[in-house]
Design a protein around this motif. Structure first.
Motif, mmCIF file in Angstrom:
data_model
loop_
_atom_site.group_PDB
_atom_site.id
_atom_site.type_symbol
_atom_site.label_atom_id
_atom_site.label_comp_id
_atom_site.label_asym_id
_atom_site.label_seq_id
_atom_site.Cartn_x
_atom_site.Cartn_y
_atom_site.Cartn_z
ATOM 1 N N VAL A 82 5.094 -7.521 8.310
ATOM 2 C CA VAL A 82 6.218 -7.015 7.519
ATOM 3 C C VAL A 82 5.676 -6.083 6.434
ATOM 4 C CG1 VAL A 82 7.631 -9.085 7.902
ATOM 5 C CG2 VAL A 82 6.127 -8.942 5.911
ATOM 6 N N LEU A 83 6.591 -5.348 5.796
ATOM 7 C CA LEU A 83 6.199 -4.511 4.664
ATOM 8 C C LEU A 83 5.923 -5.386 3.447
ATOM 9 C CD1 LEU A 83 8.778 -1.585 4.947
ATOM 10 C CD2 LEU A 83 6.367 -1.556 5.611
ATOM 11 N N PRO A 84 4.841 -5.139 2.736
ATOM 12 C CA PRO A 84 4.560 -5.930 1.532
ATOM 13 C C PRO A 84 5.504 -5.551 0.402
ATOM 14 C CG PRO A 84 2.967 -4.158 1.740
ATOM 15 C CD PRO A 84 3.803 -4.122 2.990
ATOM 16 N N PRO A 85 5.719 -6.427 -0.569
ATOM 17 C CA PRO A 85 6.569 -6.096 -1.726
ATOM 18 C C PRO A 85 6.049 -4.847 -2.433
ATOM 19 C CG PRO A 85 6.078 -8.440 -1.691
ATOM 20 C CD PRO A 85 5.213 -7.806 -0.635
ATOM 21 N N ALA A 86 6.959 -3.982 -2.847
ATOM 22 C CA ALA A 86 6.580 -2.699 -3.444
ATOM 23 C C ALA A 86 5.737 -2.890 -4.705
ATOM 24 C CB ALA A 86 7.826 -1.885 -3.754
ATOM 25 N N GLU A 87 6.035 -3.951 -5.478
ATOM 26 C CA GLU A 87 5.329 -4.133 -6.752
ATOM 27 C C GLU A 87 3.842 -4.458 -6.582
ATOM 28 O OE1 GLU A 87 7.287 -8.228 -5.936
ATOM 29 O OE2 GLU A 87 7.810 -6.097 -5.717
ATOM 30 N N LEU A 88 3.436 -4.855 -5.360
ATOM 31 C CA LEU A 88 2.022 -5.137 -5.135
ATOM 32 C C LEU A 88 1.203 -3.869 -4.946
ATOM 33 C CD1 LEU A 88 2.077 -8.252 -2.755
ATOM 34 C CD2 LEU A 88 1.966 -8.167 -5.249
ATOM 35 N N ASP A 89 1.877 -2.760 -4.645
ATOM 36 C CA ASP A 89 1.208 -1.476 -4.443
ATOM 37 C C ASP A 89 0.144 -1.577 -3.351
ATOM 38 O OD1 ASP A 89 0.749 1.210 -4.865
ATOM 39 O OD2 ASP A 89 -0.696 0.896 -6.485
ATOM 40 N N LEU A 90 0.533 -2.169 -2.221
ATOM 41 C CA LEU A 90 -0.384 -2.334 -1.090
ATOM 42 C C LEU A 90 -0.111 -1.335 0.032
ATOM 43 C CD1 LEU A 90 -0.585 -6.240 -0.849
ATOM 44 C CD2 LEU A 90 -2.383 -4.673 -1.607
ATOM 45 N N GLY A 91 0.680 -0.312 -0.254
ATOM 46 C CA GLY A 91 0.972 0.699 0.745
ATOM 47 C C GLY A 91 2.322 0.484 1.397
ATOM 48 N N THR A 92 2.636 1.336 2.363
ATOM 49 C CA THR A 92 3.943 1.302 3.020
ATOM 50 C C THR A 92 3.851 0.921 4.493
ATOM 51 O OG1 THR A 92 3.778 3.691 3.438
ATOM 52 C CG2 THR A 92 4.934 2.983 1.432
ATOM 53 N N ASP A 93 2.698 0.470 4.935
ATOM 54 C CA ASP A 93 2.537 0.032 6.316
ATOM 55 C C ASP A 93 2.695 -1.480 6.395
ATOM 56 O OD1 ASP A 93 1.995 2.617 7.246
ATOM 57 O OD2 ASP A 93 -0.151 2.414 6.762
#
Length: 232
Positions: A82-93
């Motif tokens: 799944v997509l990681p939460p945006a606040e983690l800043d781990l990318g969009t993949d």
């Protein structure tokens, strides 16, 4: 001597974070007991349960840079990309996510899944839905930690549940943390999500029990295949 040794080994230490709650339940039990004796026994049982909830047993952690250990006691509720939460800043993949759900009877001390440097911590307010639901990772109150480790950055998210009203994290940005090291807890009943980069292969299946700091959730390796699982 053997009897005393057995008793000592059977007693599980209680984390100091639970002391105020245990004391509070006991004081309430004593006060209400003067009003009506059955209330004393009810709150005494709650006091014992509170001590059980905040138990902090020792764990034996497998130490290897290619292994990811469970950050929580409970059952594996979700395994998938799944997509990681945006606040983690781990990318969009999409990343491999493994979720461990803790009920109110599980040990709630959270442990680091891998060693590394804490690069980011992101807290986000939210709802208190059932943490076992998939959408809880998006709508519930949560605290995310990004660990920069030997295999890249991984995310660990503490998610509040239906009963949980307090997420606790003891570390701060730039701290170094070891696999299996205690980093926080959630009161009372919740979920931990682990987000892993490319190269990780799950070593657990949905419905499997996990033990914090001991159960291997995933493994990194170029030629590793996924393991099938069956329910019997």
């Amino acid at each position: 001597m053997h009897i005393f040794t057995s008793i000592r080994n059977a007693l599980v230490p209680v984390h100091r974070a639970g002391y105020p709650f245990i004391a509070g339940f006991f004081v309430i039990a004593v006060v209400l007991g003067f009003l009506w004796q059955p209330l004393f026994w009810i709150f005494l049982i709650l006091t014992v349960w509170c001590a059980y909830f905040f138990r902090d047993p020792e764990r034996v952690t497998p130490v290897a840079d290619h292994l990811v250990v469970s950050p929580a006691d409970g059952h594996v509720s979700l395994v998938g990309h799944v997509l990681p939460p945006a606040e983690l800043d781990l990318g969009t993949d999409p990343m491999l996510r493994i979720s461990v759900f803790m009920n109110v009877f599980d040990c709630h001390i959270n442990r680091a899944p891998m060693r590394g440097r804490i690069a980011r911590i992101a807290y986000r307010e939210g709802a208190f839905k059932n943490a076992e639901l998939d959408k809880a990772s998006e709508v519930n109150e949560r605290n995310g930690i990004v660990i920069d480790g030997p295999k890249g950055e991984i995310g660990v998210v503490q998610i509040a549940g239906l009963v949980a009203r307090r997420i606790v994290c003891w570390n701060k940005v730039e701290d170094r943390i070891e696999a299996g090291e205690r980093f926080g807890l959630i009161r009372f009943g919740s979920r931990l999500d682990v987000y892993l980069p490319e190269g990780a292969r799950a070593r657990v299946a949905e419905g499997q029990r996990a033990v914090a700091g001991e159960t291997i959730l995933a493994e990194f390796g170029e030629h590793l295949a996924s393991w099938p699982a069956r329910r019997d």
